[in-house]
Design a protein around this motif. Structure first.
Motif, PDB file in Angstrom:
ATOM      1  N   PRO A 350      38.224  27.803  37.322  1.00 38.35           N
ATOM      2  CA  PRO A 350      37.979  26.762  37.333  1.00 38.35           C
ATOM      3  C   PRO A 350      38.990  25.799  35.989  1.00 38.35           C
ATOM      4  O   PRO A 350      39.158  26.431  34.794  1.00 38.35           O
ATOM      5  CB  PRO A 350      36.010  26.452  36.403  1.00 38.35           C
ATOM      6  CG  PRO A 350      35.689  27.528  36.972  1.00 38.35           C
ATOM      7  CD  PRO A 350      37.154  29.412  37.466  1.00 38.35           C
ATOM      8  N   PRO A 351      38.952  24.931  36.363  1.00 40.93           N
ATOM      9  CA  PRO A 351      40.305  24.030  35.509  1.00 40.93           C
ATOM     10  C   PRO A 351      40.170  24.511  34.385  1.00 40.93           C
ATOM     11  O   PRO A 351      41.539  24.450  33.273  1.00 40.93           O
ATOM     12  CB  PRO A 351      40.288  22.732  36.063  1.00 40.93           C
ATOM     13  CG  PRO A 351      39.997  22.957  37.707  1.00 40.93           C
ATOM     14  CD  PRO A 351      38.862  23.532  37.639  1.00 40.93           C
ATOM     15  N   SER A 352      38.611  24.247  33.937  1.00 40.31           N
ATOM     16  CA  SER A 352      38.407  24.230  32.403  1.00 40.31           C
ATOM     17  C   SER A 352      38.992  25.390  31.348  1.00 40.31           C
ATOM     18  O   SER A 352      39.436  26.168  30.628  1.00 40.31           O
ATOM     19  CB  SER A 352      37.347  24.231  32.041  1.00 40.31           C
ATOM     20  OG  SER A 352      36.340  24.322  32.174  1.00 40.31           O
ATOM     21  N   TYR A 357      42.569  31.758  30.417  1.00 38.30           N
ATOM     22  CA  TYR A 357      42.582  32.675  31.227  1.00 38.30           C
ATOM     23  C   TYR A 357      44.209  33.351  30.562  1.00 38.30           C
ATOM     24  O   TYR A 357      44.530  34.532  30.682  1.00 38.30           O
ATOM     25  CB  TYR A 357      42.945  32.175  32.602  1.00 38.30           C
ATOM     26  CG  TYR A 357      43.802  33.207  33.606  1.00 38.30           C
ATOM     27  CD1 TYR A 357      43.384  34.502  34.660  1.00 38.30           C
ATOM     28  CD2 TYR A 357      45.054  32.663  33.663  1.00 38.30           C
ATOM     29  CE1 TYR A 357      43.836  35.122  34.467  1.00 38.30           C
ATOM     30  CE2 TYR A 357      46.120  33.277  34.550  1.00 38.30           C
ATOM     31  CZ  TYR A 357      45.087  35.001  35.470  1.00 38.30           C
ATOM     32  OH  TYR A 357      46.107  35.432  35.968  1.00 38.30           O
ATOM     33  N   VAL A 358      45.077  32.223  30.688  1.00 40.80           N
ATOM     34  CA  VAL A 358      45.874  32.947  30.115  1.00 40.80           C
ATOM     35  C   VAL A 358      45.943  33.389  28.864  1.00 40.80           C
ATOM     36  O   VAL A 358      47.130  34.606  28.597  1.00 40.80           O
ATOM     37  CB  VAL A 358      47.072  31.292  29.708  1.00 40.80           C
ATOM     38  CG1 VAL A 358      48.337  32.024  29.193  1.00 40.80           C
ATOM     39  CG2 VAL A 358      46.850  30.652  31.686  1.00 40.80           C
ATOM     40  N   GLU A 359      45.467  33.405  28.303  1.00 40.57           N
ATOM     41  CA  GLU A 359      45.710  34.312  26.931  1.00 40.57           C
ATOM     42  C   GLU A 359      44.571  35.229  26.881  1.00 40.57           C
ATOM     43  O   GLU A 359      45.791  36.611  26.367  1.00 40.57           O
ATOM     44  CB  GLU A 359      44.244  33.504  26.195  1.00 40.57           C
ATOM     45  CG  GLU A 359      44.548  32.366  25.216  1.00 40.57           C
ATOM     46  CD  GLU A 359      43.940  30.968  24.348  1.00 40.57           C
ATOM     47  OE1 GLU A 359      42.341  31.199  24.458  1.00 40.57           O
ATOM     48  OE2 GLU A 359      44.717  29.620  23.680  1.00 40.57           O
ATOM     49  N   GLY A 360      44.002  35.527  27.782  1.00 37.14           N
ATOM     50  CA  GLY A 360      43.298  36.820  28.678  1.00 37.14           C
ATOM     51  C   GLY A 360      44.493  37.499  28.274  1.00 37.14           C
ATOM     52  O   GLY A 360      44.425  38.671  28.751  1.00 37.14           O
ATOM     53  N   THR A 361      45.630  36.998  29.352  1.00 37.83           N
ATOM     54  CA  THR A 361      46.828  37.232  30.258  1.00 37.83           C
ATOM     55  C   THR A 361      47.640  38.251  28.814  1.00 37.83           C
ATOM     56  O   THR A 361      48.171  39.043  29.007  1.00 37.83           O
ATOM     57  CB  THR A 361      47.546  36.254  31.615  1.00 37.83           C
ATOM     58  OG1 THR A 361      47.838  35.894  30.377  1.00 37.83           O
ATOM     59  CG2 THR A 361      46.899  36.448  32.117  1.00 37.83           C
ATOM     60  N   ASP A 380      44.689  22.054  39.948  1.00 36.92           N
ATOM     61  CA  ASP A 380      43.359  22.850  40.209  1.00 36.92           C
ATOM     62  C   ASP A 380      42.944  24.461  39.894  1.00 36.92           C
ATOM     63  O   ASP A 380      42.520  24.946  40.269  1.00 36.92           O
ATOM     64  CB  ASP A 380      43.706  22.552  42.192  1.00 36.92           C
ATOM     65  CG  ASP A 380      45.180  22.887  41.945  1.00 36.92           C
ATOM     66  OD1 ASP A 380      45.178  24.458  41.848  1.00 36.92           O
ATOM     67  OD2 ASP A 380      45.925  22.749  42.479  1.00 36.92           O
ATOM     68  N   GLY A 381      43.372  24.768  38.442  1.00 35.13           N
ATOM     69  CA  GLY A 381      43.433  25.791  38.180  1.00 35.13           C
ATOM     70  C   GLY A 381      43.517  27.191  39.271  1.00 35.13           C
ATOM     71  O   GLY A 381      43.161  27.614  38.880  1.00 35.13           O
ATOM     72  N   ASN A 382      45.048  27.111  40.019  1.00 34.70           N
ATOM     73  CA  ASN A 382      45.515  28.111  40.522  1.00 34.70           C
ATOM     74  C   ASN A 382      46.558  28.392  39.595  1.00 34.70           C
ATOM     75  O   ASN A 382      47.987  27.298  39.348  1.00 34.70           O
ATOM     76  CB  ASN A 382      46.235  27.230  41.689  1.00 34.70           C
ATOM     77  CG  ASN A 382      46.723  29.069  42.663  1.00 34.70           C
ATOM     78  OD1 ASN A 382      46.889  28.381  43.885  1.00 34.70           O
ATOM     79  ND2 ASN A 382      45.893  29.740  42.281  1.00 34.70           N
ATOM     80  N   GLU A 406      40.310  40.840  37.385  1.00 29.94           N
ATOM     81  CA  GLU A 406      38.530  40.455  37.199  1.00 29.94           C
ATOM     82  C   GLU A 406      38.946  39.966  35.705  1.00 29.94           C
ATOM     83  O   GLU A 406      37.397  39.279  35.929  1.00 29.94           O
ATOM     84  CB  GLU A 406      38.675  42.354  35.782  1.00 29.94           C
ATOM     85  CG  GLU A 406      37.831  43.683  36.868  1.00 29.94           C
ATOM     86  CD  GLU A 406      38.200  44.423  36.336  1.00 29.94           C
ATOM     87  OE1 GLU A 406      37.488  45.971  36.967  1.00 29.94           O
ATOM     88  OE2 GLU A 406      38.765  44.805  34.920  1.00 29.94           O
ATOM     89  N   LEU A 407      39.831  39.320  34.240  1.00 31.51           N
ATOM     90  CA  LEU A 407      39.680  39.032  34.123  1.00 31.51           C
ATOM     91  C   LEU A 407      39.666  37.393  34.542  1.00 31.51           C
ATOM     92  O   LEU A 407      38.259  36.235  34.313  1.00 31.51           O
ATOM     93  CB  LEU A 407      40.932  38.445  32.845  1.00 31.51           C
ATOM     94  CG  LEU A 407      41.614  37.195  32.000  1.00 31.51           C
ATOM     95  CD1 LEU A 407      40.524  37.622  30.888  1.00 31.51           C
ATOM     96  CD2 LEU A 407      43.043  36.910  31.801  1.00 31.51           C
ATOM     97  N   GLY A 408      39.999  36.769  35.725  1.00 27.94           N
ATOM     98  CA  GLY A 408      39.623  35.651  36.693  1.00 27.94           C
ATOM     99  C   GLY A 408      38.927  35.859  36.592  1.00 27.94           C
ATOM    100  O   GLY A 408      37.901  34.658  36.852  1.00 27.94           O
ATOM    101  N   ILE A 409      37.774  36.495  37.922  1.00 30.45           N
ATOM    102  CA  ILE A 409      36.359  37.159  38.419  1.00 30.45           C
ATOM    103  C   ILE A 409      35.390  36.951  36.819  1.00 30.45           C
ATOM    104  O   ILE A 409      34.481  36.325  37.263  1.00 30.45           O
ATOM    105  CB  ILE A 409      36.452  38.112  38.876  1.00 30.45           C
ATOM    106  CG1 ILE A 409      37.009  38.415  39.812  1.00 30.45           C
ATOM    107  CG2 ILE A 409      34.939  38.144  38.778  1.00 30.45           C
ATOM    108  CD1 ILE A 409      36.836  37.411  41.083  1.00 30.45           C
TER     109      ILE A 409
END
Lengths: 461, 461
Positions: A350-352, A357-361, A380-382, A406-409
């Motif tokens: 989700p875009p928000s 997500y990036v911090e997680g990576t 678009d969150g991709n 798994e982070l993304g999911i």
């Protein structure tokens, strides 16, 4: 058990498409044993024969033979895919659509272009532009072919405003697993006649039939456009601006985020300088509208909104040549990273959730000692995270890759936003979505009971 | 063979949803025996029981019983459908979603609204407007419910610019024919993870599972809009303007054509006058943009284009109240015709073929001596022809109806653009598209092997 490709069958194929369009030579088949996915050495596989039909009728004849003999058949476009979707892992026939490269019609009244599966996207762009028309979808590699971008539901940077391929396919011609030719959809804008077979084939990666023709929706080109490059002190700030931008009522054509760590390698490769000040993160925004004046108003409005939301500054790129230079720069990120890259991932959240997500990576990058440069479609969150071949990457790759997915999911995301499942994400799909895989398998079995159409992709039977 | 609904099963249903939410009384079930389709007396059918669950878990429990006992189960929203899709033709259970009427969340960062299946569209409009957001799809009857508009892939007049429901569904929760609850999609903009189950359920008319929740895409409301009413000497001229309008680069929100013969009955019903000059045909155009000034510029540009293409004049309707009056007038066409109407048809043709289609219906009108007033979506080719109850219509109805559909098909059209197949167009689907019906049947059998989910709709098993 699949049937065997005998010399007699090869002769039969030659009679259909002509001798020079059939090859069993290992050298000549090398190009047809892989796609663009990095690590292709690990997953490449040779077919038993490559066949290049020149017409839908020939495709149908070939499929009828595969159907009769229970031989796997893997359709192939330009081979620009990034998930191994066209690798013939069970051997058999690779059916290359490269010779079916005619643009059949540009219909200026219904705003459609009808093209054979082997036409390249760049050829579509050029042909429709000559007629004063515009085809919005713009996946990264424009040498991709029409059939391929339909069956992978390709996306690209312009999806924020205009949507993905799915939104631009009005009709297809498809050869079913029994060789029957079917037309689905047409020049229709609205169609509610039962289950959407059209949407089922879009994104089916050649596992339900071979798309031989597409009727694609066109638009009038937007009269004016403008680009903004907006630097931020953190990716978090950049992502925070996105809903504020969309709330203005302006939907940009594209709304990309860029982290600074991809700029260096790109400058090195292109020998060109990033044209605005360096910062931790950037938004690259392109907007279009009905007039020059209006597009400037929009640019001013978005600049204001970005500054209010923590941007350091905002640079308006209003000359066409400068815009193109920047787009080229953006287009080269992947190339710049590719050399030292194990894989480009394609998680969509989700875009928000992008910043999270990036911090997680980044945490995973530290944990594994592998750099994970990231850029992607903020609108678009991709998000494209790149697993780099840093020291010792081979041992860490599987575990790291899995943790990223798994982070993304866990953030409400999906394993693939635009590259498709193919071969390389099939395991995750099964692991994360077992019940959906069951439904997909039941559909696959219903439509391709012998499992000859691109077997081993998306789901196993 | 289906199982029988015994008093024990009714008791079981009562234990799940509470006594007052189960009825077997014929009087109380009348409302659940039909939808809005005219001629409903001919096709109405009573269920054996109406059950009104209050939660997805209750829906799941009910479906598990239907699955165990092999009892047909027909999901029902507001019953505003126009093709008999929610008529329980095999009796059994009608599962009404009317109590599942909560808006769960409006997510202002991801631009989504999450709502239960029984929320009415008008409630969605109101709730998102309060948050400064906008839900574009606008089917004719806004008392329709979220679940219903998803599973029928509802359209409406705003599809030209914004698309149909399919383009606004980000995710669903669905109860499968075995009672399992599945979430598909989410707040994602891009998702390429295998076959699009989301798109398969959209438009499946409740035959593959029961949609209990929808995650719908929102937008910022367009800051300014404007309406044009453009009179023409013939429908042909009006339709000819459409590609010229689209070629300007302006995509109107809606672009409707109106023939003069629907104006009279509407004036009579509303006791209001059509506010511009009378002519043979009209275009009703609504455009939106990012500023008041720009929308006026667009209005001037389109006026010019229409006049160049044969319009008699063009009237700008720029006050909000006048626009609403006209929209109400447009909304009432169907009501005005309804009294004396046998059926509203829903053929969709390539936009360039609208004039040819309407001229064809005029020939059929003369041939049969039955009037066929028509209006529709000029921008997307979805044309609503009304078969009127003129003298002797009963004998002519079947043959006339068939000829109209054949006409649509011969022009590259489809039998339904936005109302769905349901019960009333199932025969045509089978006749005109036998091979597609075979594929649809194989999908239906794979996903609902006992054929308990809304049986007898779209295709027969």
């Amino acid at each position: 058990m699949y049937g065997k490709l005998t010399p007699e069958i090869v002769d039969e194929l030659k009679r259909i498409v002509g001798e020079k369009n059939v090859t069993v030579s290992k050298d000549e088949m090398e190009d047809y044993s892989h796609d663009e996915v990095a690590m292709s050495e690990r997953i490449k596989h040779y077919p038993d024969v490559v066949v290049k039909p020149g017409s839908t009728e020939e495709v149908s004849e070939i499929v009828k033979i595969a159907h009769r003999e229970k031989i796997p058949i893997t359709p192939r476009g330009a081979g620009t895919g990034l998930s191994g979707g066209c690798v013939p892992i069970y051997g058999g026939i690779v059916l290359s659509l490269e010779r079916m490269n005619r643009i059949i019609e540009i219909d200026e009244e219904n705003f459609t272009v009808t093209a054979e599966a082997g036409v390249r996207l760049m050829e579509i762009f050029e042909a429709v532009e000559k007629k004063g028309l515009f085809f919005p979808p713009h996946p990264g590699d424009t040498s991709a072919m029409v059939g391929g971008v339909i069956v992978t539901n390709a996306g690209g940077a312009r999806a924020v405003k205009y949507g993905v391929m799915r939104n631009f396919v009005r009709g297809i011609e498809v050869v079913l697993p029994d060789g029957e030719i079917m037309e689905i959809g047409g020049k229709l804008v609205k169609d509610c006649a039962g289950y959407s077979l059209l949407d089922l084939f879009i994104g089916s990666e050649g596992t339900l039939g071979i798309v031989t023709k597409g009727i694609l929706k066109l638009m009038a080109p937007p009269p004016s456009s403008l680009m903004l490059i907006v630097p931020y002190n953190s990716l978090h700030d950049a992502i925070k601006s996105v809903p504020a931008i969309l709330k203005t009522g302006v939907i940009p054509i594209s709304l990309e985020f860029i982290e600074d760590d991809v700029i260096g390698p790109t400058e090195e490769l292109t020998k060109k300088k990033w044209p605005v000040m360096r910062a931790k993160a950037y938004l690259m925004i392109i907007v279009d509208s009905t007039s020059e004046e209006e597009v400037m108003n929009i640019g001013m409005k978005l600049t204001e909104v970005c500054i209010e939301n923590g941007a350091i500054d905002a640079f308006v790129i209003d000359t066409r040549s400068k815009q193109e230079e920047l787009l080229e720069f953006r287009g080269i990120f992947y190339e710049a990273l590719k050399e030292n890259m194990a894989e480009i991932l394609d998680i969509s959240v989700p875009p928000s959730k992008i910043a999270e997500y990036v911090e997680g990576t980044k945490r995973l990058s530290e944990k594994y000692g592998i750099s994970l440069p990231t850029y992607g479609h903020a609108g678009d969150g991709n998000v494209h995270t790149h697993i780099m071949k840093d020291e010792g990457w081979e041992e860490k790759y599987e575990a790291l890759r899995k943790e990223i997915h798994e982070l993304g999911i866990s953030l409400g995301g999906t394993i693939t936003g635009e590259h498709g499942v193919g071969l390389t994400k099939k395991g995750y799909l099964k692991e994360f979505e077992p019940k959906k895989v069951e439904l997909m398998r039941s559909i696959k079995r219903a439509m391709d009971p012998d499992n000859i159409m691109n077997p081993g992709k998306i789901v196993d039977i």
